[in-house]
Design a protein around this motif. Structure first.
Motif, PDB file in Angstrom:
ATOM      1  N   TRP A   1      43.933 -11.329  -2.355  1.00 59.26           N
ATOM      2  CA  TRP A   1      42.558 -11.444  -1.421  1.00 59.26           C
ATOM      3  C   TRP A   1      41.602 -10.382  -1.822  1.00 59.26           C
ATOM      4  O   TRP A   1      40.756 -10.392  -1.157  1.00 59.26           O
ATOM      5  N   SER A   2      41.545  -9.876  -3.028  1.00 59.39           N
ATOM      6  CA  SER A   2      40.525  -8.805  -3.279  1.00 59.39           C
ATOM      7  C   SER A   2      39.633  -9.759  -4.080  1.00 59.39           C
ATOM      8  O   SER A   2      39.621 -10.658  -4.520  1.00 59.39           O
ATOM      9  N   ASN A   3      38.294  -8.878  -3.508  1.00 59.64           N
ATOM     10  CA  ASN A   3      37.163  -9.562  -4.276  1.00 59.64           C
ATOM     11  C   ASN A   3      36.640  -8.744  -5.291  1.00 59.64           C
ATOM     12  O   ASN A   3      35.739  -8.752  -5.859  1.00 59.64           O
ATOM     13  N   ASP A   4      37.639  -7.434  -5.886  1.00 61.04           N
ATOM     14  CA  ASP A   4      37.286  -6.635  -6.729  1.00 61.04           C
ATOM     15  C   ASP A   4      37.345  -7.462  -8.034  1.00 61.04           C
ATOM     16  O   ASP A   4      38.016  -8.055  -8.561  1.00 61.04           O
ATOM     17  N   SER A   5      36.159  -7.577  -8.905  1.00 63.04           N
ATOM     18  CA  SER A   5      35.941  -7.990  -9.945  1.00 63.04           C
ATOM     19  C   SER A   5      36.820  -7.711 -10.981  1.00 63.04           C
ATOM     20  O   SER A   5      37.046  -8.304 -12.076  1.00 63.04           O
ATOM     21  N   GLY A   6      37.419  -6.202 -11.216  1.00 62.08           N
ATOM     22  CA  GLY A   6      38.442  -5.799 -11.836  1.00 62.08           C
ATOM     23  C   GLY A   6      39.730  -6.667 -12.047  1.00 62.08           C
ATOM     24  O   GLY A   6      40.195  -6.591 -12.994  1.00 62.08           O
ATOM     25  N   PHE A   7      39.781  -7.231 -10.727  1.00 67.93           N
ATOM     26  CA  PHE A   7      41.158  -7.887 -10.735  1.00 67.93           C
ATOM     27  C   PHE A   7      40.871  -9.317 -11.066  1.00 67.93           C
ATOM     28  O   PHE A   7      41.363 -10.140 -11.793  1.00 67.93           O
ATOM     29  N   LEU A   8      39.668 -10.008 -10.418  1.00 69.88           N
ATOM     30  CA  LEU A   8      39.522 -11.326 -10.625  1.00 69.88           C
ATOM     31  C   LEU A   8      39.113 -11.524 -12.062  1.00 69.88           C
ATOM     32  O   LEU A   8      39.149 -12.887 -12.638  1.00 69.88           O
ATOM     33  N   SER A   9      38.288 -10.716 -12.670  1.00 65.98           N
ATOM     34  CA  SER A   9      37.935 -10.978 -13.800  1.00 65.98           C
ATOM     35  C   SER A   9      38.836 -11.319 -15.007  1.00 65.98           C
ATOM     36  O   SER A   9      38.823 -11.848 -16.194  1.00 65.98           O
ATOM     37  N   GLN A  10      40.151 -10.885 -14.681  1.00 67.91           N
ATOM     38  CA  GLN A  10      41.552 -10.956 -15.532  1.00 67.91           C
ATOM     39  C   GLN A  10      41.848 -12.243 -15.750  1.00 67.91           C
ATOM     40  O   GLN A  10      42.541 -12.674 -16.758  1.00 67.91           O
TER      41      GLN A  10
END
Length: 436
Positions: free
Chosen positions: A319-328
């Protein structure tokens, strides 16, 4: 405060304080009693059963499984592609249809009664579900759509969506997660093939119900269904986790299938249950106007598969909007397997930079290298978020979002601004761009 007191307070806050919900078209309509909840264009009256909180309402409509490049979207697509390739119609088209945008509010009849869930079953408890009112709730499983789909004439289908259960919130539990339901119905011809005298073959007989079959099913038909079901799901598991993955079947109980099983895989030296399945109770098919057929069904949690496939340690990260997570997970081929890399515990700072490109000789890679050389380990990600061409000046502009985050301490905005200013200056000097 007592349990009852906490609930009364919680419901009162939900019904009187909530005006809008983050990210979703869900809100409470303040008017005369009774209150009303508006979700995805549909209006519901509240009553004594209502226990949806503002936090839960904020998840409705997020549809993580539909977001491109989200890990749940990737897992969903891998499974869909597998089912498409395994079951082909006589015309050469995929046999299974996919339904992943069905409304999450369902009736008590759909969620429980149609699936033969007993009236006193623990799964109906208010403490386990999010009720809209005494007639409706946020679906607790995608199986809630099973009978409706069958009544509409679908024999082979997948249902994907968010489901809601009042559960613990920890590394492996969350009150909202995503499920996939698979159903396959077969006719006598599909089970036994085409024979000169089809009267010698029957899907049904009247015998005593046992652990191995329902009393109305022919044993050969059950054996064929079981073989097809297990071969299908074992093949799915091997598609994601490799041909050599160790697997085992465990007998299980579900009100809507019999016999029933769970599939476990040995991952990282431990057995992990990844799905439940079984032969659909014939009563369900009879009630759904498909009593002349037999079938199987399975259900799995997308988060659980994604956590094991990508080594994601905490369900909350989805549920994170953190790009550090999603970019992976920003890749086109959904079958790509990556191992999640832990992001810093410290917060991000994001600054945008826009500039007009020089008339010739510009490459984005040059800008990325410049940013890395100046920002070093302070820079977590650089992403092109907008391109614009001026129709009269015939100039092109790029806008990049630079995400700053240090792995060892929290950056101040002043530190970030200083580095960002240096990047602007060097980009103008070295790359000959014009800052906007």
């Amino acid at each position: 405060m007592t349990v009852i007191g906490r609930y009364v307070f919680q419901r009162h806050w939900c019904l009187t304080r909530l005006k809008t919900c983050l990210h979703t078209p869900c809100r409470l309509i303040s008017s005369t009693e009774p209150e009303k909840i508006l979700m995805s264009g549909k209006e519901y009256k509240t009553d004594y059963m209502t226990n949806i909180t503002p936090r839960i309402l904020s998840y409705v409509g997020r549809n993580l499984h539909l977001q491109k490049y989200h890990p749940l979207n990737h897992i969903q697509q891998v499974i869909i592609n597998y089912m498409y390739s395994r079951y082909i119609s006589p015309r050469g088209n995929p046999l299974f249809s996919v339904h992943n945008q069905l409304h999450p509010v369902v009736s008590m009849q759909e969620n429980f009664d149609s699936l033969l869930v007993p009236k006193d079953h623990v799964s109906r408890k208010k403490s386990d579900n999010y009720y809209v009112n005494e007639k409706y709730l946020l679906r607790a499983h995608t199986s809630a759509h099973q009978c409706g789909m069958i009544k509409m004439g679908f024999d082979n289908f997948l249902v994907v969506g968010d489901v809601y259960r009042r559960d613990e919130i920890d590394a492996s539990h969350y009150p909202v997660f995503h499920q996939m339901e698979g159903v396959r119905l077969c006719t006598r011809k599909e089970i036994f093939g085409q024979h000169q005298n089809m009267d010698d073959f029957s899907l049904f007989e009247n015998v005593e119900r046992s652990e191995k079959r329902q009393g109305v099913h022919n044993q050969t038909a059950v054996d064929v269904l079981e073989f097809d079901l297990k071969q299908c799901l074992e093949g799915l598991a091997m598609t994601l986790f490799g041909k050599d993955v160790e697997k085992r079947w465990v007998d299980a109980y579900f009100p809507f299938t019999h016999p029933s099983w769970e599939l476990e895989l040995r991952l990282n030296d431990e057995w992990v249950e990844l799905l439940g399945c079984g032969i659909i109770e014939q009563e369900i098919l009879v009630n759904s106007s498909a009593g002349e057929k037999v079938g199987w069904a399975f259900g799995l949690g997308l988060e659980r598969w994604a956590m094991k496939f990508y080594d994601i340690p905490d369900i909350r990260l989805f549920w994170s909007n953190d790009s550090g997570f999603l970019s992976q997970f920003h890749f086109e081929d959904s079958s790509t397997r990556v191992s999640y890399k832990t992001i810093s515990q410290y917060p991000q700072c994001a600054n945008d930079i826009s500039f007009w490109l020089p008339s010739d000789g510009y490459e984005s890679a040059d800008f990325y290298d410049l940013v890395r050389s100046i920002g070093g380990n302070m820079v977590e990600q650089v992403r092109l978020i907008d391109t614009f061409t001026h129709p009269k000046k015939n100039l092109t502009s790029h806008c990049y979002r630079i995400v700053y985050r240090h792995m060892e301490y929290t950056l101040t905005q002043e530190e970030v601004n200083n580095v960002h200013k240096q990047i602007e200056e060097k980009a103008s000097e070295i790359l000959k761009v014009v800052i906007r």
